[in-house]
Design an enzyme around this catalytic site. Structure first.
Site, mmCIF file in Angstrom:
data_model
loop_
_atom_site.group_PDB
_atom_site.id
_atom_site.type_symbol
_atom_site.label_atom_id
_atom_site.label_comp_id
_atom_site.label_asym_id
_atom_site.label_seq_id
_atom_site.Cartn_x
_atom_site.Cartn_y
_atom_site.Cartn_z
ATOM 1 N N TYR A 188 0.820 -1.212 0.000
ATOM 2 C CA TYR A 188 0.000 0.000 0.000
ATOM 3 C C TYR A 188 0.854 1.262 0.000
ATOM 4 O O TYR A 188 0.455 2.289 -0.520
ATOM 5 C CB TYR A 188 -0.886 0.048 1.252
ATOM 6 C CG TYR A 188 -2.245 -0.561 1.077
ATOM 7 C CD1 TYR A 188 -2.387 -1.905 0.769
ATOM 8 C CD2 TYR A 188 -3.395 0.199 1.243
ATOM 9 C CE1 TYR A 188 -3.642 -2.471 0.626
ATOM 10 C CE2 TYR A 188 -4.653 -0.355 1.103
ATOM 11 C CZ TYR A 188 -4.771 -1.690 0.800
ATOM 12 O OH TYR A 188 -6.011 -2.228 0.658
ATOM 13 N N LYS A 234 2.520 -15.344 2.641
ATOM 14 C CA LYS A 234 2.707 -16.085 1.391
ATOM 15 C C LYS A 234 4.186 -16.438 1.294
ATOM 16 O O LYS A 234 4.879 -16.090 0.334
ATOM 17 C CB LYS A 234 2.221 -15.219 0.214
ATOM 18 C CG LYS A 234 2.159 -15.922 -1.124
ATOM 19 C CD LYS A 234 1.041 -16.941 -1.253
ATOM 20 C CE LYS A 234 1.155 -17.675 -2.584
ATOM 21 N NZ LYS A 234 0.284 -18.866 -2.654
ATOM 22 N N ASP A 236 -3.652 -18.056 0.563
ATOM 23 C CA ASP A 236 -4.664 -18.701 -0.277
ATOM 24 C C ASP A 236 -5.409 -19.768 0.524
ATOM 25 O O ASP A 236 -6.630 -19.897 0.457
ATOM 26 C CB ASP A 236 -4.047 -19.267 -1.564
ATOM 27 C CG ASP A 236 -2.810 -20.118 -1.323
ATOM 28 O OD1 ASP A 236 -2.260 -20.106 -0.201
ATOM 29 O OD2 ASP A 236 -2.380 -20.805 -2.273
ATOM 30 N N ASP A 238 -6.617 -6.697 4.007
ATOM 31 C CA ASP A 238 -7.698 -5.997 3.304
ATOM 32 C C ASP A 238 -8.669 -7.030 2.733
ATOM 33 O O ASP A 238 -9.891 -6.938 2.909
ATOM 34 C CB ASP A 238 -7.104 -5.139 2.184
ATOM 35 C CG ASP A 238 -8.162 -4.424 1.370
ATOM 36 O OD1 ASP A 238 -9.104 -3.871 1.981
ATOM 37 O OD2 ASP A 238 -8.077 -4.437 0.126
ATOM 38 N N ASP A 248 -12.573 -8.495 4.441
ATOM 39 C CA ASP A 248 -13.852 -8.420 3.722
ATOM 40 C C ASP A 248 -14.508 -9.799 3.689
ATOM 41 O O ASP A 248 -15.717 -9.937 3.884
ATOM 42 C CB ASP A 248 -13.644 -7.941 2.275
ATOM 43 C CG ASP A 248 -13.913 -6.454 2.115
ATOM 44 O OD1 ASP A 248 -13.708 -5.714 3.095
ATOM 45 O OD2 ASP A 248 -14.325 -6.034 1.015
HETATM 46 C C1 IPM Z 1 -10.489 -0.822 3.750
HETATM 47 C C2 IPM Z 1 -10.715 -0.219 2.390
HETATM 48 C C3 IPM Z 1 -9.543 0.691 2.069
HETATM 49 C C4 IPM Z 1 -8.289 -0.165 2.033
HETATM 50 C C5 IPM Z 1 -9.687 1.498 0.768
HETATM 51 C C6 IPM Z 1 -10.973 2.280 0.733
HETATM 52 C C7 IPM Z 1 -8.508 2.396 0.535
HETATM 53 O O1 IPM Z 1 -10.881 -1.223 1.439
HETATM 54 O O2 IPM Z 1 -10.419 -0.058 4.728
HETATM 55 O O3 IPM Z 1 -10.397 -2.038 3.850
HETATM 56 O O4 IPM Z 1 -7.977 -0.775 0.999
HETATM 57 O O5 IPM Z 1 -7.619 -0.238 3.055
HETATM 58 MG MG MG Z 2 -10.974 -3.168 2.244
#
Ligand code: IPM
Ligand code: MG
Length: 355
Positions: free
Chosen positions: A138, A189, A221, A245, A249
């Site tokens: 990042y 990884k 993975d 990240d 999710d």
């Molecule tokens: C998160 C989001 C952010 C990230 C984006 C919006 C920059 O996806 O907080 O997980 O990738 O960290």
């Molecule tokens: Mg995210």
């Protein structure tokens, strides 16, 4: 206790409004808190031509904690990258040194059926993902665009972690694991990436200081697969920025209710930024249907992690659980035989419980 409140874009302002009502109750009952609002994301761009205006940076630096709604929206999609709302978020993480991102994935008993996995796989799930937030691909330099030897355009980014960056996030992970079930799974990884080989070495070394924690390692993975196969095998997952990240999710979806999950991003002194993990949901903004509970639970996390106000934190969390038990649901978590309410009514319900 001074809080910088950054409502942001989309549903941000309306969910924040409900969180502030909760804070107001706590304040009325004697908690010494005050807050001031600032602009971030698209709102920052609209106000000051910058997704992270300097006044907002100053405000958050003076504050003891930051409460954030959400950023982003289709009107900002065509802006150059530096002006996009997400940059506000990335920059504030870096500015405030918020390297430790805690993303719990908790299944509330009433909502187990809302998961896309079978209820028996997720019932009682209580998982903590700890994501490193200020390093990795990042922020790694160099990055950008260049020409290959053959004259073709290419884009490139740099994945990297230094020993000290890995050490400090590993210590947070072991501390959290110690306070929970004592199980920690570090995800990398290391079969492919040099960054991950170092990651694994350093996490293992730090682990020697925490003999009571059972440390395992998993490739990312496989972890992605195990999370949907048997999520309850995990308690605390430690991972880097990009893997975290993606996995966070995935983990949030296990709970079936992304509108329910708070998160914390902390610096070395436990100063934190607290925000719901969901986005700004521009499609439902301003309609009074967004779920304010993740933001309200972010208030609970803030009280607990930055201010050590466990009692106030429990009061908020207990109110949210009671509201769910009584059948109140916003549209995103609505099931048959429950009561579908709007943003404002959900705020009312939480406040009634607190009273
Ligand atoms: C998160 C989001 C952010 C990230 C984006 C919006 C920059 O996806 O907080 O997980 O990738 O960290
Ligand atoms: Mg995210």
């Amino acid at each position: 206790m001074k809080i910088a409140v950054l409502p942001g874009d989309g549903i941000g302002p309306e969910i924040m409004k409900q969180a502030l009502r909760v804070l107001q109750i706590l304040k009325n009952d004697g908690l010494s808190i005050e807050w001031e609002e600032g602009a971030i994301g698209g709102a920052g761009y609209d106000n000051a031509g910058d997704p992270l205006p300097s006044e907002t940076v100053a405000l958050t630096k003076q504050a003891d904690a930051v409460l954030l709604g959400a950023v982003g929206g289709p009107t900002y999609d065509c802006l150059p990258r530096a002006m996009r709302p997400e940059q506000g978020l990335l920059r504030i993480r870096k500015e405030l040194g918020l390297f430790a991102n805690l993303r719990p994935a908790v299944v509330f008993p009433e909502l187990a059926a809302a998961s896309s996995l079978k209820p028996e796989l997720v019932e009682g799930l209580d998982l903590m993902i700890l994501r490193e937030l200020t390093g990795d691909i990042y922020f790694g330099q160099p990055r950008g665009r260049r020409k290959t030897e053959a004259g073709e355009d290419e884009g490139f980014d740099t994945m990297k972690y230094s020993v000290s960056e890995i050490e400090r996030i590993a210590r947070v992970a072991f501390d959290i694991a110690t306070k929970r079930t004592g199980k920690l799974c570090s995800v990398d990884k290391a079969n492919v990436l040099d960054t991950s080989i170092l990651w694994r070495e350093v996490v293992t070394k730090i682990g020697q200081d925490y003999p009571s924690v059972e440390l395992t390692h998993m490739y990312v993975d496989n972890a992605a697969m195990q999370l949907v196969r048997e999520p309850k095998q995990f308690d605390v997952i430690l991972t880097g920025n990009i893997f975290g990240d993606i996995l966070s999710d995935e983990a949030s979806m296990l709970t079936g209710s992304i509108g329910m999950l708070p998160s914390a991003s902390m610096d070395v002194n436990r100063k934190g930024l607290f925000e719901p993990i969901h986005g700004s949901a521009p499609d439902i903004a301003g309609k009074n249907i967004a779920n304010p509970l993740a933001t309200i639970l972010s208030v609970a996390m803030m009280l607990k992690y930055t201010f050590g106000e466990t009692e106030a934190s429990d009061r908020v969390e207990t109110a949210v659980r009671a509201v769910l038990a009584k059948g109140f649901r916003t549209a995103d978590i609505h099931q048959e035989a429950t009561r579908c309410v709007g943003t404002e009514e959900m705020g009312d319900a939480v406040i009634n419980e607190m009273r």
